[in-house]
Design a protein around this motif. Structure first.
Motif, short mmCIF file in Angstrom:
data_model
loop_
_atom_site.label_atom_id
_atom_site.label_comp_id
_atom_site.label_asym_id
_atom_site.label_seq_id
_atom_site.Cartn_x
_atom_site.Cartn_y
_atom_site.Cartn_z
N CYS A 37 0.84 -1.20 0.00
CA CYS A 37 0.00 0.00 0.00
C CYS A 37 0.87 1.25 0.00
CB CYS A 37 -0.91 0.02 1.23
SG CYS A 37 -2.12 -1.33 1.27
N ARG A 38 0.35 2.30 -0.60
CA ARG A 38 1.15 3.51 -0.78
C ARG A 38 1.42 4.22 0.54
NH1 ARG A 38 -0.08 8.41 -5.12
NH2 ARG A 38 1.83 9.59 -4.71
N ASN A 39 0.45 4.24 1.46
CA ASN A 39 0.62 4.94 2.72
C ASN A 39 -0.15 4.21 3.82
OD1 ASN A 39 -2.16 5.86 2.50
ND2 ASN A 39 -1.39 7.39 1.03
N GLN A 40 0.03 4.68 5.06
CA GLN A 40 -0.57 4.00 6.20
C GLN A 40 -2.09 4.09 6.18
OE1 GLN A 40 1.41 2.25 8.60
NE2 GLN A 40 -0.64 1.39 8.90
N ALA A 41 -2.63 5.23 5.78
CA ALA A 41 -4.08 5.39 5.75
C ALA A 41 -4.71 4.38 4.80
CB ALA A 41 -4.45 6.81 5.34
N ALA A 43 -3.39 1.53 3.88
CA ALA A 43 -3.18 0.20 4.47
C ALA A 43 -4.23 -0.10 5.53
CB ALA A 43 -1.78 0.11 5.07
N ASP A 44 -4.49 0.88 6.40
CA ASP A 44 -5.48 0.67 7.46
C ASP A 44 -6.87 0.43 6.88
OD1 ASP A 44 -3.46 1.06 9.30
OD2 ASP A 44 -3.99 3.15 9.72
N GLN A 45 -7.23 1.23 5.88
CA GLN A 45 -8.54 1.07 5.27
C GLN A 45 -8.66 -0.28 4.56
OE1 GLN A 45 -9.51 3.47 1.75
NE2 GLN A 45 -11.54 3.84 2.60
N THR A 46 -7.62 -0.68 3.86
CA THR A 46 -7.64 -1.95 3.13
C THR A 46 -7.82 -3.12 4.08
OG1 THR A 46 -6.22 -1.04 1.39
CG2 THR A 46 -6.36 -3.43 1.55
N ARG A 47 -7.07 -3.14 5.17
CA ARG A 47 -7.20 -4.22 6.15
C ARG A 47 -8.59 -4.26 6.77
NH1 ARG A 47 -2.18 -2.50 7.92
NH2 ARG A 47 -3.15 -1.56 9.75
N LEU A 49 -11.36 -3.56 5.43
CA LEU A 49 -12.39 -3.98 4.48
C LEU A 49 -12.26 -5.43 4.04
CD1 LEU A 49 -12.46 -0.80 2.20
CD2 LEU A 49 -14.16 -1.47 3.93
N LEU A 50 -11.17 -6.08 4.43
CA LEU A 50 -10.93 -7.44 3.97
C LEU A 50 -11.14 -8.45 5.08
CD1 LEU A 50 -7.73 -6.89 1.79
CD2 LEU A 50 -10.04 -7.37 0.97
N PRO A 51 -11.68 -9.62 4.75
CA PRO A 51 -11.81 -10.68 5.75
C PRO A 51 -10.48 -11.35 6.00
CG PRO A 51 -12.52 -11.49 3.60
CD PRO A 51 -12.20 -10.02 3.43
N GLY A 52 -10.40 -12.08 7.09
CA GLY A 52 -9.18 -12.83 7.36
C GLY A 52 -8.04 -11.97 7.84
N SER A 53 -6.88 -12.59 7.94
CA SER A 53 -5.67 -11.90 8.40
C SER A 53 -4.88 -11.42 7.20
CB SER A 53 -4.82 -12.86 9.25
OG SER A 53 -3.62 -12.24 9.64
N VAL A 54 -4.83 -10.11 7.03
CA VAL A 54 -4.15 -9.51 5.89
C VAL A 54 -3.02 -8.62 6.41
CG1 VAL A 54 -4.37 -7.97 3.91
CG2 VAL A 54 -6.23 -9.56 4.48
N HIS A 55 -1.83 -8.81 5.86
CA HIS A 55 -0.69 -7.97 6.21
C HIS A 55 -0.49 -6.90 5.14
CE1 HIS A 55 0.43 -10.76 9.41
NE2 HIS A 55 0.24 -11.74 8.55
N THR A 56 0.04 -5.78 5.54
CA THR A 56 0.31 -4.71 4.58
C THR A 56 1.75 -4.24 4.71
OG1 THR A 56 -0.57 -3.09 6.17
CG2 THR A 56 -2.07 -3.85 4.43
N LEU A 57 2.29 -3.77 3.60
CA LEU A 57 3.60 -3.14 3.56
C LEU A 57 3.44 -1.74 2.99
CD1 LEU A 57 5.78 -6.04 2.08
CD2 LEU A 57 5.91 -5.14 4.42
#
Length: 318
Positions: A37-41, A43-47, A49-57
């Protein structure tokens, strides 16, 4: 404990559009998903909205230094990677002035090609650790001048890669003067096809290297892949969307395209070696994913090797 059948998937462009729809499917199926993800905001929004355990960079793909940093983090972590999904795409159709990355590279090429080649180069050790790894690259039929979308405007054409040979600061890959945002996008998708071919050559066909075209995806909101076009030319884009999506019904929905991408990530029937699939229009509102020939230039192995080498030189300067 993770399901032994789950795949460890790294996905770019997974916070919106086709990539986000694919992420929903993959996450719901229990796969271990990491999204760039481009930025923290974002990343937070994406996680959220998604089911399960999703990691972001967190990484801006327009900054090759940032891309190299997250690749180093992943390699140091040492977790095997079952699928590397290079899906993020940037388009400035209609723009007549080039925009440049932190390293002085035209943004369309920097994000769509260089960032993804850098990831493919650096993350191969993690793919080699997996039992049945694969690489999936989102290209487009616009790379092919004989396709319907490829005929609109100037066709994709990399020439002798004169822009790349000149080094950072070029506006167009073929070195032509001025900037054409629509052609720059077509050229970047042709580069993606050639990148897939060259990566497959380097790997000697040991694993599936898949390039694919999701079809024409136009959302009804202000976002999506054509968001720049909607801002810069709202009337023209609105008319085009109405004709293509509502009258001719040749567009694909983000949801269906995302399901196809998720399918390509996991389908065990895809053979090792280079594969190119197109989500073809087969009826009004109907599509079918089929293996397809690339353009002649997209099958030029020598140009693919030169493109990779020149891109590698640009990457090494960052």
């Amino acid at each position: 404990m993770a399901d032994p059948a789950s795949q460890r998937v790294l996905l770019t462009g997974g916070s919106s559009g086709v990539g986000f729809e694919a992420a929903k499917v993959l996450s719901a199926q229990g796969h271990q998903l990491t999204i760039v993800c481009r930025n923290q905001a974002t990343a937070d929004q994406t996680r959220s909205l998604l089911p399960g355990s999703v990691h972001t960079l967190i990484c801006d793909l327009a900054d090759l230094g940032a891309v190299a940093a997250i690749c180093s983090q992943l390699v140091d972590r040492g977790t095997a990677l079952d699928a590397l999904v290079l899906n993020a795409g940037l388009q400035y159709a209609g723009a007549s002035e080039a925009q440049f990355s932190a390293q002085g590279i035209e943004l369309t090429f920097a994000v769509n090609q260089l960032a993804h080649q850098l990831m493919a180069m650096r993350l191969l050790p993690l793919l080699h650790q997996a039992n049945s790894p694969r690489v999936v690259i989102t290209a487009s039929e616009v790379h092919n001048p004989s396709s319907g979308a490829g005929k609109v405007g100037k066709p994709a054409d990399l020439g002798d890669l004169e822009g790349l040979r000149a080094g950072a600061g070029f506006a167009m890959v073929n070195g032509s003067p001025g900037f054409d945002g629509n052609k720059a996008y077509k050229d970047s998708k042709l580069c993606n096809v050639l990148m897939a071919r060259e990566l497959n050559r380097q790997l000697e066909g040991a694993l599936p290297v898949i390039a694919w075209s999701p079809g024409l995806v136009i959302t009804r909101n202000s976002g999506g892949f054509f968001r720049y076009n909607k801002r810069s030319n709202p009337l023209g884009m609105g008319a085009f969307a109405f004709v293509a999506r509502d009258l001719l019904r040749i567009t694909e929905s983000p949801g269906n395209a995302g399901r196809l991408l998720a399918q390509l990530v996991c389908d065990p029937e895809v053979a090792p070696g280079f594969n190119y699939f197109t989500n073809k229009v087969v009826s009004f509102g109907g599509h079918r994913l089929e293996p397809t020939d690339t353009s002649a230039e997209g099958a030029d192995l020598q140009k693919g090797r030169e493109l990779w080498q020149l891109s590698e030189q640009l990457i090494s300067l960052t």
